[in-house]
Design an enzyme around this catalytic site. Structure first.
Site, PDB file in Angstrom:
ATOM      1  N   LYS A  66       0.801  -1.213   0.043  1.00  0.00           N
ATOM      2  CA  LYS A  66       0.177  -0.037  -0.047  1.00  0.00           C
ATOM      3  C   LYS A  66       0.905   1.245  -0.003  1.00  0.00           C
ATOM      4  CE  LYS A  66      -4.260  -1.686   2.050  1.00  0.00           C
ATOM      5  NZ  LYS A  66      -5.232  -1.235   3.086  1.00  0.00           N
ATOM      6  N   ASN A  87      -5.185   2.101  -1.421  1.00  0.00           N
ATOM      7  CA  ASN A  87      -5.657   0.587  -1.670  1.00  0.00           C
ATOM      8  C   ASN A  87      -6.259   0.443  -3.147  1.00  0.00           C
ATOM      9  OD1 ASN A  87      -7.990   2.177  -1.281  1.00  0.00           O
ATOM     10  ND2 ASN A  87      -9.015   0.270  -0.356  1.00  0.00           N
TER      11      ASN A  87
END
Ligand code: ATR
Length: 280
Positions: A66, A87
């Site tokens: 991420k 995300n």
């Protein structure tokens, strides 16, 4: 032409994203495929660029990529900027746009599915890590009467508050564990449940509380939810609704169509002990 999406992560064995997005595509009639890319831990960028070169339209990103995905972005939404992590990516004309849909997805579950609108309510968030960062802007937008953050390491919560203020977002308060305040909604955004621990909770936080929400999912009645149950909190929920909610926000960001989430949350829910996740 069928558009291609995927989730990138490592490991990905547990990922429910392909099932969720296949359901969304079937429901909305969108022409897309959604696969899994388990990139080597040191090979995320190469795998991502290969996916883009192969015609990929967008992707989800999960652990441990991420932060790396965020660093590769050429543009980002305010939610991604606040979280410092992404995300969800979409690819446009050689660019990589980053979003963070976790907080908006959480809010959709809290307000639309669990029927606990935050406007005028008192909300407490435990934790000041990545998950809490992802949620703060959507929570402030929901206009609670009070939005309080408490963290084991207070300086991290302070840093979030300072960043919000610098960006012109007022409304996040800090407190310590000694507070005697009560809250309508309490969110456990710490990772304590992953190791079977319970974060410290202010003594009166659960008095008259409507909703205790555990961000982790499929962990059953975690220590946090047990404490809430013992304090007679009206509704207990785990993060399965956030999981489906964040996917729905990503899907809408990519496709411009909002899928429904309620049935899928019910399908994926593992019942908690009394009082179970209530879907009014
Ligand atoms: P995530 O991406 O899941 O948010 P993170 O960024 O590592 O993970 O943040 C973890 C959060 O859970 C932090 O707020 C952490 O508190 P500290 O900032 O004091 O480290 C919190 N946390 C983890 N284990 C905890 C525990 N046993 N009790 C209380 N808080 C805990």
């Amino acid at each position: 032409m069928t558009d291609r999406y995927a989730v990138f992560g490592n490991p990905l064995g547990h990922s429910k994203s392909p099932i969720i997005h296949a359901r969304f595509a079937a429901e909305t009639g969108e022409d897309l495929t959604y696969g899994k890319v388990e990139a080597p831990v040191d090979g995320f960028e190469a795998a991502l660029r290969q996916f883009i070169a192969g015609g990929g339209s967008g992707c989800n990103v999960t652990a441990p990529f991420k932060l790396e995905a965020f660093a590769l972005a050429t543009a980002m939404t305010p939610e991604a900027a606040m979280a410092g992590a992404t995300n969800t990516l979409r690819f446009t004309d050689g660019g990589i746009e980053a979003h963070n849909t976790d907080g908006v997805g959480l809010l959709a579950d809290v307000e639309r599915i669990l029927r606990a609108p935050l406007r005028g309510k008192r909300a407490l968030m435990l934790g000041a890590g990545g998950a809490a960062r992802g949620a703060v802007l959507p929570f402030l937008d929901a206009a609670p009467a009070a939005f309080v953050m408490i963290n084991r390491t207070p300086s991290k919560a302070q840093a979030i508050r300072d960043e919000l203020l610098a960006a012109g977002h007022h409304g996040l308060s800090l407190a310590d564990f000694d507070t005697t305040d009560r809250f309508d909604v309490v969110i456990n955004a710490t990772s304590a449940s992953l190791t079977g621990e319970c974060p410290a909770i202010p003594s009166r936080a659960f008095e008259g509380c409507e909703l205790a929400y555990e961000l982790a999912y499929a962990k059953g009645l975690t220590p946090f939810l047990s404490r809430a149950r013992d304090a007679d909190v009206r509704t207990l929920a785990d993060g399965v609704g956030m999981l489906v909610g964040q996917a729905a926000v990503a899907f809408e960001w990519w496709r411009g169509v909002r899928p429904t989430i309620r049935n899928l949350i019910e399908t994926l829910s593992i019942p908690l002990e009394r009082p179970a996740r209530q879907l009014p």
